[in-house]
Write an enzyme that holds these catalytic residues in place. Structure first.
Site, PDB file in Angstrom:
ATOM      1  N   GLU A  43     -43.883   9.900  59.343  1.00 32.48           N
ATOM      2  CA  GLU A  43     -45.035  10.706  58.600  1.00 32.48           C
ATOM      3  C   GLU A  43     -45.778   9.529  58.189  1.00 32.48           C
ATOM      4  O   GLU A  43     -45.496   8.940  56.951  1.00 32.48           O
ATOM      5  CB  GLU A  43     -44.232  11.611  57.495  1.00 32.48           C
ATOM      6  CG  GLU A  43     -45.476  12.252  56.852  1.00 32.48           C
ATOM      7  CD  GLU A  43     -45.340  13.068  55.680  1.00 32.48           C
ATOM      8  OE1 GLU A  43     -45.977  13.104  54.575  1.00 32.48           O
ATOM      9  OE2 GLU A  43     -44.020  13.420  55.463  1.00 32.48           O
ATOM     10  N   ARG A  47     -53.804   8.671  53.533  1.00 26.58           N
ATOM     11  CA  ARG A  47     -54.163   8.231  52.201  1.00 26.58           C
ATOM     12  C   ARG A  47     -54.925   6.988  52.344  1.00 26.58           C
ATOM     13  O   ARG A  47     -55.393   6.228  51.191  1.00 26.58           O
ATOM     14  CB  ARG A  47     -52.769   7.778  51.425  1.00 26.58           C
ATOM     15  CG  ARG A  47     -52.120   8.885  51.066  1.00 26.58           C
ATOM     16  CD  ARG A  47     -50.758   8.623  50.159  1.00 26.58           C
ATOM     17  NE  ARG A  47     -49.750   9.646  50.313  1.00 26.58           N
ATOM     18  CZ  ARG A  47     -48.669   9.710  49.638  1.00 26.58           C
ATOM     19  NH1 ARG A  47     -48.282   8.405  48.981  1.00 26.58           N
ATOM     20  NH2 ARG A  47     -47.950  10.605  49.524  1.00 26.58           N
ATOM     21  N   LYS A 131     -42.882  22.014  52.659  1.00 27.88           N
ATOM     22  CA  LYS A 131     -42.487  20.698  51.897  1.00 27.88           C
ATOM     23  C   LYS A 131     -42.294  21.269  50.280  1.00 27.88           C
ATOM     24  O   LYS A 131     -43.129  22.012  49.865  1.00 27.88           O
ATOM     25  CB  LYS A 131     -43.753  19.838  52.148  1.00 27.88           C
ATOM     26  CG  LYS A 131     -43.603  18.513  51.167  1.00 27.88           C
ATOM     27  CD  LYS A 131     -44.823  17.718  51.459  1.00 27.88           C
ATOM     28  CE  LYS A 131     -44.795  16.321  50.818  1.00 27.88           C
ATOM     29  NZ  LYS A 131     -45.890  15.476  51.254  1.00 27.88           N
TER      30      LYS A 131
END
Length: 214
Positions: A43, A47, A131
């Site tokens: 993943e 960011r 999630k």
């Protein structure tokens, strides 16, 4: 409801490394280090400015690993990660605009949930793989058990405060699909290009998954 192949692959791996990449050129050796340790999913979080190029590089040059886009928080990003080659998407939360955008991409999406209201919105939208974030701060294993009572149809990927110390506690829950964590790719290992350390951590995590799931 059938499970998308990409979601099944996350479940089979058991652990999802959550990766922050500042330099595009490290994406490939980092992914290769994870793969060498038995982890075939990654993943890459959005960011940092280098994230999209890193995602594209891994998707294009390392087909053995499943490229997942993380921290997708806008509808525009949904289209961008599809074009970059992502094959699944993870978000820290849920919004109708991102849900709609994800439907257009056709990619499997794990929206973030932390409360009963979040879970109700996810179920209403037909999003049954979520999630659980931030896992430890949102109640950890007891919190996840509590949410699973009224929402038995949901499967979760707990992320946030998960590591080798509590990995087993989460994976022991039948409602847990897999876990996500940044402990697999420590910042100092990345800074020092210590790919052997990344491989070691990946191997330890996979061994623990194997011992728990047989």
């Amino acid at each position: 409801m059938s499970v998308p192949a990409e979601i099944a692959r996350l479940a089979a791996c058991g652990v999802v490394p959550v990766v922050v990449i500042d330099e595009t050129e490290i994406a490939l050796p980092l992914a290769e280090a994870l793969l060498a340790g038995g982890i075939d999913v990654i993943e890459i979080t959005l960011r940092r400015p280098a994230a999209m190029a890193a995602l594209e590089k891994v998707a294009r040059e390392l087909p053995e690993i499943l490229p997942v886009a993380g921290t997708v928080v806008t509808a525009a990003q949904a289209a961008e990660v599809l074009n970059a080659g992502a094959r699944a998407v993870v978000s820290p939360g849920f919004t109708e605009s991102v849900d709609e955008a994800m439907r257009k991409t056709g990619l499997p999406w794990l929206p973030g949930v932390a409360t009963a209201s979040d879970c109700m919105r996810a179920v209403s939208a037909g999003r049954l793989h979520c999630k659980f974030f931030p896992a430890e701060q949102a109640g950890g294993v007891p919190g996840l058990k509590a949410l699973s009572g009224p929402f038995p149809q949901l499967k979760f990927c707990p992320t946030g405060g998960v590591g080798l110390g509590n990995l087993a506690s989460y994976l022991a829950l039948p409602q847990v699909l897999c876990v996500g964590g940044s402990w697999l790719v420590p910042a100092d290992a990345v800074k020092n290009r210590d790919w052997a350390q990344v491989t070691k951590l990946a191997r330890e995590a996979r061994q623990q998954v194997a011992s728990l799931r047989g």
